[in-house]
Design a protein around this motif. Structure first.
Motif, PDB file in Angstrom:
ATOM      1  N   ALA A  43      -4.750   2.575  -2.383  1.00  0.00           N
ATOM      2  CA  ALA A  43      -3.746   2.244  -0.885  1.00  0.00           C
ATOM      3  C   ALA A  43      -4.712   0.524   0.345  1.00  0.00           C
ATOM      4  CB  ALA A  43      -3.773   3.475   0.022  1.00  0.00           C
ATOM      5  N   ALA A  84       0.636  -0.904   0.394  1.00  0.00           N
ATOM      6  CA  ALA A  84      -0.044  -0.084  -0.412  1.00  0.00           C
ATOM      7  C   ALA A  84       0.628   1.288  -0.170  1.00  0.00           C
ATOM      8  CB  ALA A  84      -0.528  -0.384   1.116  1.00  0.00           C
ATOM      9  N   GLU A  85       1.707   1.371   0.859  1.00  0.00           N
ATOM     10  CA  GLU A  85       3.281   2.161   0.851  1.00  0.00           C
ATOM     11  C   GLU A  85       3.234   2.607  -0.688  1.00  0.00           C
ATOM     12  OE1 GLU A  85       6.258   1.052   3.671  1.00  0.00           O
ATOM     13  OE2 GLU A  85       4.512   1.576   5.164  1.00  0.00           O
ATOM     14  N   THR A 130      -6.636   1.939   7.401  1.00  0.00           N
ATOM     15  CA  THR A 130      -6.107   2.605   7.061  1.00  0.00           C
ATOM     16  C   THR A 130      -6.712   3.935   6.292  1.00  0.00           C
ATOM     17  OG1 THR A 130      -5.138   0.120   6.212  1.00  0.00           O
ATOM     18  CG2 THR A 130      -4.677   1.895   4.609  1.00  0.00           C
ATOM     19  N   HIS A 173       2.156   1.985  -3.928  1.00  0.00           N
ATOM     20  CA  HIS A 173       1.419   2.736  -4.537  1.00  0.00           C
ATOM     21  C   HIS A 173       1.007   3.877  -4.214  1.00  0.00           C
ATOM     22  CE1 HIS A 173      -2.129   2.471  -6.616  1.00  0.00           C
ATOM     23  NE2 HIS A 173      -2.970   3.648  -5.815  1.00  0.00           N
ATOM     24  N   LEU A 174       1.555   4.360  -3.271  1.00  0.00           N
ATOM     25  CA  LEU A 174       0.688   6.253  -3.193  1.00  0.00           C
ATOM     26  C   LEU A 174       1.760   6.647  -3.111  1.00  0.00           C
ATOM     27  CD1 LEU A 174      -1.391   5.866   0.919  1.00  0.00           C
ATOM     28  CD2 LEU A 174      -1.652   6.466  -2.036  1.00  0.00           C
ATOM     29  N   HIS A 234      -6.889   6.922  -4.476  1.00  0.00           N
ATOM     30  CA  HIS A 234      -5.480   6.640  -4.165  1.00  0.00           C
ATOM     31  C   HIS A 234      -5.280   6.008  -2.936  1.00  0.00           C
ATOM     32  CE1 HIS A 234      -3.919   8.063  -8.266  1.00  0.00           C
ATOM     33  NE2 HIS A 234      -4.323   9.362  -8.246  1.00  0.00           N
TER      34      HIS A 234
END
Ligand SMILES: Cc1cc2nc3c(=O)[nH]c(=O)nc-3n(C[C@H](O)[C@H](O)[C@H](O)COP(=O)(O)OP(=O)(O)OC[C@H]3O[C@@H](n4cnc5c(N)ncnc54)[C@H](O)[C@@H]3O)c2cc1C
Length: 300
Positions: A252, A235-236, A281, A238-239, A248
């Motif tokens: 994530a 997820a990190e 999240t 991706h962002l 976004h």
């Protein structure tokens, strides 16, 4: 009433003394800090150390303060002290968010930051907080001092990089994502069944954004949902480089939900925890983003 098995007790006079005692008595010796995890385990006979090495008198392990480009938190800092620390809260609001929801005042007055991460319980709140913050653990043994990134600290449930004759002395957090800098902030949110209970699930978010709200650095920690090293790395990834907004953040959160590995227990079924991982999240990222935006706008 449950009582522990027989054990010896020694009060260490220095970090070196603690290490020497641990070495002399071997793997059957254990450090005791606040005792709020170890003593209950001893009462249940889940742990049966022959020697307890008490580190409560070690002033070297106390204190919170900024040194150079890091916030340093001594291993013997109590939860209540971290919660009350103005400097810690100013740099990293998520530390106060997390401490506010750890147990109750009795536990917070006694339990320590070092004991929490060394216990490595999958539901421990500070583990996700420190991994999201990219903190480093300072570990001392007879061969010297070594530094281990918190993202490499956990070897699995109840197991860490701290060896049997080593002492965790400090946690150090880089100030690069300090909330005192424009565009940086953090947040922690937890779902528990009742106030002060262990997490059903929780999430930590640390963000650093530029003036266009593009993510330059991000940390996402997850508690109690089986995330490796308590982090949602995918997820990190991706962002980073994307705008910290709407779709976004949603994507994530979906990725975090997909990559965690919760197990069903008395706190809820796995699917519910997985859903919470995604939703928390999303909410912590939004909360951290709002705090960082306010800082950019000069409103806080
Ligand atoms: C009723 C209750 C509710 C709780 N709820 C929560 C909660 O909601 N969220 C949460 O995160 N935690 C919770 N906790 C745990 C609490 O945060 C404890 O303080 C923490 O788990 C352990 O800290 P301690 O100082 O008591 O460690 P101890 O019990 O003294 O030690 C734990 C382990 O760490 C090792 N250790 C301790 N310090 C060091 C060191 N410096 N170097 C190397 N090894 C070390 C010990 O040998 C032992 O193996 C709860 C505890 C209780 C009793």
């Amino acid at each position: 009433m449950q009582v522990p098995a027989h054990f010896e007790y020694q009060r260490a006079t220095s970090v070196e003394d603690a290490i020497a005692l641990l070495e002399r008595y071997g793997p059957e010796s254990r450090i005791v800090a606040g005792g709020h995890s170890l003593i209950p385990m001893m009462k249940l006979r889940l742990a049966q150390p022959e020697l307890l090495v008490d580190i409560n008198n070690l002033t070297d392990l106390a204190g919170i303060g900024v040194v150079g480009e890091e916030l340093r938190i001594g291993a013997m800092v109590r939860h209540a002290e971290l919660l009350g620390s103005v400097v810690a809260g100013a740099h990293f609001p998520l530390l106060h968010d997390a401490e506010r929801v750890i147990a109750d005042p009795v536990v917070r007055n006694r339990g320590t930051v070092g004991g929490s991460v060394c216990q490595a319980d999958p539901s421990e709140d500070l583990s996700a907080a420190f991994t999201a913050l990219r903190a480093t653990a300072v570990i001392e043994g007879s061969t010297g001092v070594r530094r281990v990134p918190m993202r490499e600290f956990f070897d699995g449930p109840y197991q860490t990089a701290v060896g049997p004759a080593e002492v965790l002395t400090e946690l150090r957090i880089p100030l690069s994502c300090s909330a005192t800098l424009a565009g940086s902030s953090s947040a922690y949110l937890k779902v528990d069944r009742r106030a002060g209970d262990w997490a059903v699930a929780a999430a930590a978010a640390v963000v650093q954004i530029d003036r266009d709200s593009v993510v330059t650095e991000v940390g996402i920690g997850l508690t109690a949902v089986g995330a490796r090293q308590f982090v949602a790395v995918e997820a990190e990834d991706h962002l980073r480089g994307r705008q910290l907004a709407g779709e976004h953040i949603d994507e994530a959160s979906r990725i975090a939900e997909q990559h965690c590995n919760p197990v069903a227990d008395q706190r809820g079924p796995a699917d519910y925890k997985r859903h919470l991982a995604g939703e928390l999240t999303r909410r912590t990222l939004r909360m951290a983003a709002a705090r960082a935006d306010l800082a950019i706008a000069g409103r806080i």
